[in-house]
Structures are given as C-alpha cells and as structure tokens.
Design a protein around this motif. Sequence first.
Motif, PDB file in Angstrom:
ATOM      1  N   VAL A  45     -23.062   5.304  -8.081  1.00  0.00           N
ATOM      2  CA  VAL A  45     -22.330   4.152  -8.604  1.00  0.00           C
ATOM      3  C   VAL A  45     -22.981   2.900  -8.025  1.00  0.00           C
ATOM      4  O   VAL A  45     -23.198   2.811  -6.826  1.00  0.00           O
ATOM      5  CB  VAL A  45     -20.840   4.202  -8.218  1.00  0.00           C
ATOM      6  CG1 VAL A  45     -20.172   2.874  -8.527  1.00  0.00           C
ATOM      7  CG2 VAL A  45     -20.150   5.318  -8.984  1.00  0.00           C
ATOM      8  N   GLN A  46     -23.341   1.987  -8.897  1.00  0.00           N
ATOM      9  CA  GLN A  46     -23.929   0.720  -8.491  1.00  0.00           C
ATOM     10  C   GLN A  46     -23.021  -0.401  -9.009  1.00  0.00           C
ATOM     11  O   GLN A  46     -22.200  -0.184  -9.888  1.00  0.00           O
ATOM     12  CB  GLN A  46     -25.330   0.562  -9.098  1.00  0.00           C
ATOM     13  CG  GLN A  46     -26.262   1.738  -8.897  1.00  0.00           C
ATOM     14  CD  GLN A  46     -26.135   2.812  -9.979  1.00  0.00           C
ATOM     15  OE1 GLN A  46     -25.151   2.859 -10.719  1.00  0.00           O
ATOM     16  NE2 GLN A  46     -27.124   3.681 -10.070  1.00  0.00           N
ATOM     17  N   PRO A  47     -23.181  -1.617  -8.479  1.00  0.00           N
ATOM     18  CA  PRO A  47     -22.340  -2.731  -8.957  1.00  0.00           C
ATOM     19  C   PRO A  47     -22.416  -2.909 -10.469  1.00  0.00           C
ATOM     20  O   PRO A  47     -21.405  -3.211 -11.113  1.00  0.00           O
ATOM     21  CB  PRO A  47     -22.933  -3.948  -8.238  1.00  0.00           C
ATOM     22  CG  PRO A  47     -23.590  -3.396  -7.017  1.00  0.00           C
ATOM     23  CD  PRO A  47     -24.066  -2.031  -7.378  1.00  0.00           C
ATOM     24  N   GLU A  48     -23.596  -2.684 -11.031  1.00  0.00           N
ATOM     25  CA  GLU A  48     -23.746  -2.846 -12.479  1.00  0.00           C
ATOM     26  C   GLU A  48     -22.846  -1.877 -13.231  1.00  0.00           C
ATOM     27  O   GLU A  48     -22.388  -2.149 -14.333  1.00  0.00           O
ATOM     28  CB  GLU A  48     -25.210  -2.614 -12.889  1.00  0.00           C
ATOM     29  CG  GLU A  48     -26.171  -3.712 -12.468  1.00  0.00           C
ATOM     30  CD  GLU A  48     -26.335  -3.831 -10.961  1.00  0.00           C
ATOM     31  OE1 GLU A  48     -26.303  -2.801 -10.272  1.00  0.00           O
ATOM     32  OE2 GLU A  48     -26.463  -4.970 -10.472  1.00  0.00           O
ATOM     33  N   SER A  98     -19.987  -0.494 -11.856  1.00  0.00           N
ATOM     34  CA  SER A  98     -18.590  -0.841 -11.570  1.00  0.00           C
ATOM     35  C   SER A  98     -18.117  -2.006 -12.431  1.00  0.00           C
ATOM     36  O   SER A  98     -16.967  -2.051 -12.857  1.00  0.00           O
ATOM     37  CB  SER A  98     -18.430  -1.199 -10.085  1.00  0.00           C
ATOM     38  OG  SER A  98     -18.565  -0.030  -9.306  1.00  0.00           O
ATOM     39  N   GLU A  99     -19.002  -2.947 -12.689  1.00  0.00           N
ATOM     40  CA  GLU A  99     -18.629  -4.052 -13.592  1.00  0.00           C
ATOM     41  C   GLU A  99     -18.230  -3.521 -14.954  1.00  0.00           C
ATOM     42  O   GLU A  99     -17.291  -4.001 -15.583  1.00  0.00           O
ATOM     43  CB  GLU A  99     -19.818  -5.010 -13.769  1.00  0.00           C
ATOM     44  CG  GLU A  99     -20.113  -5.856 -12.559  1.00  0.00           C
ATOM     45  CD  GLU A  99     -21.365  -6.708 -12.739  1.00  0.00           C
ATOM     46  OE1 GLU A  99     -21.396  -7.808 -12.174  1.00  0.00           O
ATOM     47  OE2 GLU A  99     -22.311  -6.280 -13.430  1.00  0.00           O
ATOM     48  N   LYS A 100     -18.976  -2.518 -15.398  1.00  0.00           N
ATOM     49  CA  LYS A 100     -18.679  -1.943 -16.713  1.00  0.00           C
ATOM     50  C   LYS A 100     -17.365  -1.169 -16.695  1.00  0.00           C
ATOM     51  O   LYS A 100     -16.613  -1.189 -17.663  1.00  0.00           O
ATOM     52  CB  LYS A 100     -19.822  -1.013 -17.146  1.00  0.00           C
ATOM     53  CG  LYS A 100     -21.122  -1.728 -17.407  1.00  0.00           C
ATOM     54  CD  LYS A 100     -21.042  -2.528 -18.700  1.00  0.00           C
ATOM     55  CE  LYS A 100     -22.392  -3.101 -19.079  1.00  0.00           C
ATOM     56  NZ  LYS A 100     -22.299  -3.887 -20.320  1.00  0.00           N
ATOM     57  N   LEU A 112     -14.847  -1.880 -14.956  1.00  0.00           N
ATOM     58  CA  LEU A 112     -13.791  -2.892 -14.949  1.00  0.00           C
ATOM     59  C   LEU A 112     -13.567  -3.448 -16.346  1.00  0.00           C
ATOM     60  O   LEU A 112     -12.425  -3.533 -16.817  1.00  0.00           O
ATOM     61  CB  LEU A 112     -14.189  -4.001 -13.967  1.00  0.00           C
ATOM     62  CG  LEU A 112     -13.116  -4.986 -13.538  1.00  0.00           C
ATOM     63  CD1 LEU A 112     -11.960  -4.267 -12.848  1.00  0.00           C
ATOM     64  CD2 LEU A 112     -13.723  -6.044 -12.610  1.00  0.00           C
ATOM     65  N   SER A 113     -14.644  -3.809 -17.020  1.00  0.00           N
ATOM     66  CA  SER A 113     -14.453  -4.402 -18.350  1.00  0.00           C
ATOM     67  C   SER A 113     -14.006  -3.349 -19.359  1.00  0.00           C
ATOM     68  O   SER A 113     -13.179  -3.629 -20.222  1.00  0.00           O
ATOM     69  CB  SER A 113     -15.720  -5.123 -18.811  1.00  0.00           C
ATOM     70  OG  SER A 113     -16.796  -4.230 -18.903  1.00  0.00           O
ATOM     71  N   VAL A 143      -9.896   2.709 -13.081  1.00  0.00           N
ATOM     72  CA  VAL A 143     -11.001   2.151 -12.279  1.00  0.00           C
ATOM     73  C   VAL A 143     -11.013   2.857 -10.921  1.00  0.00           C
ATOM     74  O   VAL A 143     -11.968   2.781 -10.159  1.00  0.00           O
ATOM     75  CB  VAL A 143     -10.865   0.622 -12.114  1.00  0.00           C
ATOM     76  CG1 VAL A 143     -12.006   0.048 -11.285  1.00  0.00           C
ATOM     77  CG2 VAL A 143     -10.845  -0.061 -13.478  1.00  0.00           C
TER      78      VAL A 143
END
Lengths: 575, 472
Positions: A114-117, A119-121, A123-124, A206
């Motif tokens: 899991v990378q921030p990129e 996790s952003e997805k 969330l959205s 999430v």
Amino acid sequence: MLGAGLLSAMSLGCVGAVGDPAASGSAGTGGGTTGSAGTTATTGGAGQNGTTGGAGTGVGGPLDVGVSTATRLNRTQFNNTVHDLLGTTANPADSFPADETALGFDTIAGTLRVQPERSEKYLSASADLINELFAKPATDATWKRYFTCDYATAGATCQRTILKAFATRAWRRPVDDAELNPYVTLVGAGPTPKDGMIAAMRAVIVSANFLYRFERDPNIDDTKAHRLNGYELASRLSYFLWGTMPDDTLFSAAGAGTLMDDAGLKTQVSRMLSDQTRVQVLIDTFGAQWLGVNHMLQVTPDATAFPMFNEPVRAAMISEAKRFLLDFMGNNKAIPQMLSADFTYANSALASFYGLPAVQGTALVRVPTTGTNRSAGLLTLGAFLAGESNPTRTSPVKRGLYVLERLLCSAPPPPPGNVNLNIDQGSGLEKLPIRTRLQMHQMKGSGCAACHVVMDSIGLGLENYDAVGRYRASDEFGPINATGMLPASGGAQSFDGAQQLSTVLAGRAELVPCIVEKMLTFGVGRSFESDHSIRDAVAASAGNGTATLRGALEAVVMSDAFRNRRAALATEVKP
Amino acid sequence: MKMSKRYGRRAFLRGSVGGATALIGLPFLESLAPRTALAQSGAAPKRFLGYWNPNGMYMPDWRPTGTGTNFTFGPAMGAMGRVWNDGLPAFPTTEDGPGLDSVKDKVLVLSGLQNTLQENKVPGDHSGGTGSFMTNRTVSKAANATMKGPSIDFLIAKTIGQTTKRPYLAMGGEVGRPAGVFCDSGFACSVGDHISFDDSGNPVPRVDNAGQIFDQLFTGGGTGGTPDAAAMARRKQDSSILDLVRTEATSLQAKLSRQDKPRVDEYLTSVREVERRIMNVSMMPSGPMCSPGTKPGTIGLDQGRQGIDIMHELMALAFQCDATRVISFQWGNSTSNRPHTFIGASGGHHDISHHGGDATKVAKIKRIDYWWHRRFAALITRLKNMTDIDGRSVLDNTLIFQGTDVSDGDKHNHDDMPVLLAGGAAGFRLGQHVNTNGAWFGSLFINIGQAFGVPNMTMFGEQGKGAIPGLT
C-alpha cells in the motif's frame, strides 16, 4: 525480452532439471511431512494422500505450511467485493495503481503493498461508493439489507445496528462492539445524521480490516501450524475460487463451523466450482495468469509480415484460451488431456485465420479439432503460439521456456551474465533457418547446450506454427523440420511436431504437480518453489495423471497448506 | 510565448486521436493571477524531471564530437531535415522538428558514465539498468525483491516536494505489463520495470494514462481554485475517516503476528501521508493559479508524436502550475517492443535495437532515436518559453536528467551511457559536452542531490562515493 534473455548458456544441471527424478522422490517425503502434521485427524492432506498418508503419523514435529502474510485485496478482488457488498456495477479499482506481481500472479501477499497513491484512491472510491448507496431508493435490496431501522431518528442504537450489519459483511467476520465504537462516534460527529452515516460507512471500507485479509495466530510466539478459523478459511476460499468476498451460504457455513471438517468444506468447494458464472473469475484471474494469456494483449506482430493478423483475431485468441480452460473445469477430462484436446473454441474470424472449417458469427463456439493441425490443446492455442513470438519471427526459445516454466515448473537456471543473448546478432544470420541459428548459438559457450537442447527442442517442435500461430508446412527455408527429443529417465523421448510433443509432455510426471504448485501459489499467495513436498502430496491426493482441473483445485483447498497457517519467527519476517 | 505555427501546441494537441478527442487547453501564463505565497516572496521553486528511455541508444548517432563548449551533436540529436535514403517508407515531415542544436545552450551532454549491473551472472541487462537508473543499486531477481533504497527523485521530493498538491508524480508512457507476464529474463516487474523507488526500495506506482495524470495534478481543488463548501466538507470528512482508520490500525498491530506487522506499518505510513497531503491542499492559497485546460483522452501507441507530446505537455503544466515539483517519466516499459510504424520503423523497438548490424534494423533504430530527440527538444523548448513567477523561464528553474537502461541496445553495455541534462536548477554549466571517464550514476546523483538541498548527500547508492568535479 524473456526468451531472448534466457537464450544462452547453462550448467549441466539443466538436462537433469527436466528429467529429474527428484520430484517424484520428494513426493514420499512430502506425504510423510503432511501426515506428520497430524495437526488434526481430519486433515485433508493426510487423509487424502492415499499413497503416503500413513507414513507421517508417527513422525514428530508440526507440518511446516510456510508463512503466509496479511494479503491486500488486489484490484480485481476490490471491484468484485464492492459489487457484492454494495450492489454497484462500478469498477473503481480500474483507476487504482496497478498491482505489483510476483511469481507470475497478482495475489502474492508480500508483493501487494500500500502506497499513498493507493490510499488516496481508496479514500476517493469510498466516497463514490457510499454516496451511490445513499442515492438508492429505500426499496433497493442492498439498502434494505443494511438499513433495517431509521438511522436519522432512531438514534445511536439503530446506527450501531446498521454499521454492525455492514461491517460484518465488509470485514468478512463477526465484529464486536468495541471495534464499532469509534464508528458510532463518527456518525454522531457529522453535521447531519446522513453525513455522519456516510462518513462511518466510508471508514468501514477504508479500514485495514476491509482492505486486507488478516488471519490470527492464538499465540504469536508459538510457530506450530494450526487450522484457520472458519471465517478466515471462508475468505481464503472465496478469494481463491471466486475472487470476491464469501457469499451468504459460505459465510453461514463459516459461522456454523461446518468448514472445519472435511465433508463440510468439500460441500462448499463443490458448490462453488459448480457455479459457471462465478468460476469464470477463476479463469480470468488464475487461468489467464498461469497461462500468460494476457501477454497476447501486448504482442505486436509485424503488420508487413502478418497483414492478416488483426484486432478481432487477437481478441478471439484470448477468448479461445479462456473458453478452453473453462471447458476443462467441467468436462471431467484429466489434466494431461489438455495437451491432446479434440476441440478448441473459435468464431468466424479465428476459424478462418486458423484454416479450420467455417464458423458463423463473432461468438466463440466449441469446434472439433480431430484430424486438424490444432489438436495439441494448450500447445496449439493461438494466445500461446503468437504470445510467445517476436514481431517478425517465431521464438522457439520463448515457446520452450514457456512450456518448461508454466507446464513443468522446470524453468532452467539463468545463463551467465557475460554471454551474448542475441541469436540475430551478426550480419547475415537472419538469412539462416532458425534451427541452424539456435544450434550455432548453443555451441557458443561451454555450458549452453545442456539447457538449450531442452528449451530449443520444445520450441522447434512447434515450428509448424508461425509467429501469429498459423499452421505452415514450410517456411522461407523449405519444409519445416519439427523433430526433437527430450531427456527422460528411461532414455530420450523423441517427437516430430506439435501432436507428438504434446503426447510426450502429457506423460511427464511433473505436469500435474506443477499445475498444483501454480494453484497453491495463487491461492495461498506465497511461493511453493523451494519445497516440492507440499505440492507433490497435493497432486498425489488429486490422482496425479488422472487428476482433473477441478479435482486438483479441490485437493488444493483440502490440503493443510491451504487450511493451516502459523506465526512467523522474527527471523522470517521480511520488511 | 513564441511558437512556430507549424509546431505550435495548438496544432498537435488538438484533433481526434485514436477515436477520442485529445485536447489540452492552453495555459495563458501572461494572464494568470499571481500564485500568492510564492509570488510575494519572489522566489521560484526548483523542479526535477527524471526521464528514462527504453532499449538504449544507437551510440554512433548519439555520440557528440568534441568536448567542452566546442562540440557538435551526433545526428540523432542534431539538425532537423535529416535525409534518410534507407529504403524505408518516407519519414513524414509532420514527425520531424528541431533537434537539440536548437537549445544547445540549455543542455549538458554527459558521456562516459556507468550504471549498475544486475546481480552477478544473472542475465537481464534491461531490468538491471532500469531499476538501477535512479538508485545506483543492483536489481535482484528474487520474487519479492526491493531496491533496498530510494531513487534520487524520491529524495528530492522529500526535500522540495512537501508543499505541493503532489510531492512527486511517477508517469509512464506505455501501459505496464499485465499480471502473468514477466519482465526481462524473468525479473519481477516491480524492480525490473520501474525507475522511482521509495525509502525502503519499493516502487512508486506509475500512472500511464494521460487523463489520470491530469486528474492527479489538476482536479480536486488542489491547484488553488477556490474550494467550494462541498469541497471543504469533503476534506473534513476525509480527515475524520483517516483519523479513525489510523487509530484503529495502530491498535490492530498489537494483535497481529510478526509477519503481518510490516503490512500494517506501511498502511499507517500511507494513511499519514494522505492526511498530510489533505492538510497541504487545504492550506494552499485560493485564486486561479494556472489553466490546465481540459482532460486529455487516450492516445494510441501508433499515433506518432501526439502521444508523447501530451505527456510532455502535462509535465510542463504540472511544473508551471506548481502542482508538483518532481516527476519521473518512463517513456516506455523496460524492453518496450512497441512499433514506430508512423516513421517507417515497423517491428518491435526492442527487437530492432538488437540489430546485429542488419542494415534495415539499423536504419529503423536510427529513425526512432532521431524522432525521439525531436520530441525531447520540443519539451525543452516548451519549458524555455514558459515564464516562471520570478520572471525567468521555467526551464531555468528545472533540471532534467535523461538517460536509458543500457548504452547500446545491441550490446547491452552499462558503461559509456548516454546521458543528457537540461535546465538551470542545479547550476550546471550548460552548453557543453563532458566526458566523465567512467564516473558512476551515483556520483552524478550526489551533484544533483546537493544542488536540490538533499541532506547528507556525500554517498549515494552502491557506487556513488563523491560528486563529479567540474560540472558547475
């Protein structure tokens, strides 16, 4: 690329790798070990290994089923899970970063990061999904399933009830009140009850509890193998066979404890494998990755050399391979017959491309291949023949490597780094037949021939099929010579052409154990390469050469490797 | 903004491509409202672009003659209007354009560099040269291999990228390989087909779709458009959700076995980073900062310059808008085999690169290299023509580091690597050719890291032991 890279020297061990008796030898060891697990009297492994089952009972020590790790849902699993959980048809994971793959599969726990990129997805996507749910009418089945009371007026108790129903499904296990407390609090913190409820339900998906499959050990310092609990096993099973969360029937069976005994588990596996719609997912994931079918999406046959190859043919070849596999899920034929099938699937475009009798329409239908040049099953699938070729010519090395790697699990060790890997090297070589070029290449380094003899032989046996997979009796150099031989314990086995090569391969003892290894790797999400005892025992329990694809899948699920886990030692943990 | 009619962005960014309309609106720099915080301080941010090409170069065409400021570009980079006479189909004039000679004073050509090989005695020069490209570390063939350390772009992003919408962006010009397909000689694509890696050596996910790149950079109210009430409420809700799941995962860790803790650790790290990014976005000044135009559509690989030009335009817009300051770009997958039929070079790029002296293949690889250098020169020109908030050009505040996985695609060698630097952000002396006589990439990254203020840049990767002298 792959084949070109491996085109080179290797050690003498190579010949042994294919005809190696070690594999069968280790089966006995495996059986013993499996039995020794003794973990439980009911273990499928021990019970099923008719030939070896008894051996292990007296041996001490636990069965080492290896270390499995929390597994993140991959993109396919995420999409399928939200379909089942939320009744949506959206595929939000299509825009997530691609899943990293290892060992040829996208289900390997240690690789799914899991990378921030990402996790952003998450969330959205959670906002899109939960807002879509809240736009559904009160009569909608998914809505009614969770919203059994009026969260806006009935207060925190009702909100908790709704969240509990939702989280139980989303997390694929019972949820306790303490876990839910922060979610109930989050509802209350919203500007309106609706906003609060949306926030809480977004948080449920999430949560790490949704995104990962966690399995627990009763004591993290005790590294003895133990059975998964019913819910953990239900999830492993469901993500393995259907690529999604457990359905209601499986979830109930987990709750009732019936998955913990052989009969109860078998009932579920049988039910799940009989669902033709759901099993399609297994073909699209495991099947397509095992056979590298999607490689076909990216090959670029040279338009000048192969003007007849087009996008409809490409699509039909991919479908052909998948339909072929799906057929073997239900036709009760043994796995070795996948190399001598008397049928394939084709539509009008593909039948005409292959030169088979005409077929009408764009839908693929089952067509007989007896007496045609497309009766070598897996070896005459277009997605293999064209997928493992170069744009302008065939690559016997790529094709040979494919067979070794994907059907026999005997990929040769890599050649040394100081060897020129390019057989097109040197002006004028392209004017020579490929067999000659490969022979010249084999002689270049001292150890080259040992391995190349095997790889190249297999590939040259398929030279009757050009770089886009069409049959040809001759090429620009004259009639095709498709003869070769494979080393074997009882002397070399010679063959001439695809059909005879298929017969030789179908008789290899490694075939079914190899396919079982692929299933275990995909289903458990880790490597089974270093210890063949587990795969060999499972293959034996499935009947080895008499095993069907379906029988092998069932044996994998019934095995200790699939039903057990253990805590890792500190030294076994990789970052 | 000057731009020849023939090569204007309007001309190439508009039109129906591959069935979808590709259009990026023009940012009219001159009419932009000032980017408040930065404009007031008068300083412009520095930017870094790490740019990678697959399959090496045809070195006889790449190699410049002469060193220092008195050098001449090889024909791959040199003047436009090259005459082919190679028996291949015509090279369309629409695919031609000025070479690097047109921006010679903005470019530093480095020859004689070497990069890291893959593991000893393991074939896979392409994977070895790809994973090591910005890490200067050996690529391992193990199934779950990592690079064991960060790439230079990631370190730069940690230093200069923490106040923009995205700290960094990893872009790709070709769709990655599907599951079930291995990279070069059986390497896991996670290390063999990526160039950007985080602190623990795991690949930074690469975005290969122009529309998705556009969304990541320019949508979500993150580039300074005044957030409306709904966007503000959404951010608040996002924050409350992340706060909950972070707390939950922290307590979850105590219940899990040892093998699962690294997974939860990385989940927590990424949740914290998303929380930080949300905070950043909400702190950004309001008001229009740039005009990125509309989202581009999908471009087919066979569409010639339009596909690569859109990627280049997105990079330029990202820098201009200060949506990110660090970009890495893989123009193709490692061992990319896409055809360049639109310039008469049919067949797979990787296959062609193994020309073995075959005249037709040599002609094709020459065309591919020549064509790509036109597009690269156009990118440099685009950045040069963009005015930055300090009144200089965006190129003056940018450093582009460009290179390949192997030197000569036919020989697979890892010495004598072709490397181009462009732009003024690192203070390198431009307009010259320097032969580094065997310096490692890692040494160059020390130069670059120091120029961007990365702390502790005295060693880098496995071979970087000190900066290359004489570049500034």
